[in-house]
Scaffold this active site. Structure first.
Site, mmCIF file in Angstrom:
data_model
loop_
_atom_site.group_PDB
_atom_site.id
_atom_site.type_symbol
_atom_site.label_atom_id
_atom_site.label_comp_id
_atom_site.label_asym_id
_atom_site.label_seq_id
_atom_site.Cartn_x
_atom_site.Cartn_y
_atom_site.Cartn_z
ATOM 1 N N ASP A 76 6.903 3.835 3.374
ATOM 2 C CA ASP A 76 7.067 4.944 4.308
ATOM 3 C C ASP A 76 8.548 4.999 4.698
ATOM 4 O OD1 ASP A 76 5.990 6.985 6.039
ATOM 5 O OD2 ASP A 76 5.959 5.567 7.678
ATOM 6 N N ASP A 118 0.828 -1.204 0.000
ATOM 7 C CA ASP A 118 0.000 0.000 0.000
ATOM 8 C C ASP A 118 0.866 1.260 0.000
ATOM 9 O OD1 ASP A 118 0.867 -0.412 2.624
ATOM 10 O OD2 ASP A 118 -1.101 -0.170 3.543
#
Ligand code: IMP
Ligand code: MG
Length: 186
Positions: free
Chosen positions: A112, A109
């Site tokens: 980061d 997804d």
């Protein structure tokens, strides 16, 4: 019928739309064409979704990829200590299938800090896939702690906490059809 009102107050924060469902769908079509070109002629592409945040993205992505595809899932958990740059990544659920000698596409997804995908890719590479590539719907390059680059990125975003399209905040908002940013009430 849910209206998914983007600015609806809930639990001390609101969600403001950042990337529309339409924009996501259009981007996925382009990404699918690139993936098809890269893996053209494959006997089978094993598409590996990282649970749970990628479940909506992988569902839409595989339906755009015109290649023989197998779907598998892996769940990793990162125990973050914000003060340390090295994080422990644990595999909570491993793949069901073998990837040795196969073509693999890992679907995430968000990239980061990069620790999760970096660790997962090390593990999967050790199993000897023929070719292995990564795709992430979102990338927050400004947050990176390890040198990791996905092969394909849907959208680069600033350092904002986002939800929707499979991505949660405390297990909520995964069912929003768009990507929104969380704005804490002040
Ligand atoms: P990394 O190991 O720091 O790259 O972690 C990536 C994971 O952190 C993603 O798969 C998400 O589960 C989670 N994450 C990072 N940013 C966000 C965000 O803005 N909203 C929700 N989850 C996020
Ligand atoms: Mg995740």
């Amino acid at each position: 019928m849910a209206t998914f009102g983007g600015d609806m107050a809930q639990n001390g924060y609101t969600v403001e739309q950042m990337i529309s469902a339409k924009a996501i769908a259009a981007r996925i079509e382009d990404l699918a064409r690139e993936i098809e070109a890269t893996f053209k002629g494959t006997d089978k592409l094993v598409v590996v979704g990282l649970l749970r945040g990628s479940f909506v993205f992988i569902a839409d992505l595989v339906r755009e990829i015109d290649l023989p595809v197998e779907v598998d899932f892996l769940e990793a958990s990162s125990y973050g200590d914000a003060m340390r740059s090295s994080r422990e990544v644990r595999i909570l659920k491993d793949l069901r299938g073998e990837i040795g000698g196969r073509d693999v596409l890992v679907v995430e997804d968000i990239v980061d800090t990069g620790h999760t995908l970096n660790h997962v890719m090390g593990l999967l590479r050790s199993r000897g896939p023929a070719r292995i590539k990564t795709i992430a719907l979102l990338d927050k390059p400004s947050r990176r702690e390890v040198d990791f680059h996905a092969d394909w990125i849907g959208f680069e975003i600033p350092d904002e906490f986002v939800v929707g399209y499979g991505i949660d905040y405390a297990q909520r908002n995964r069912n929003l059809p768009y990507i929104g940013k969380v704005k804490m009430d002040t």
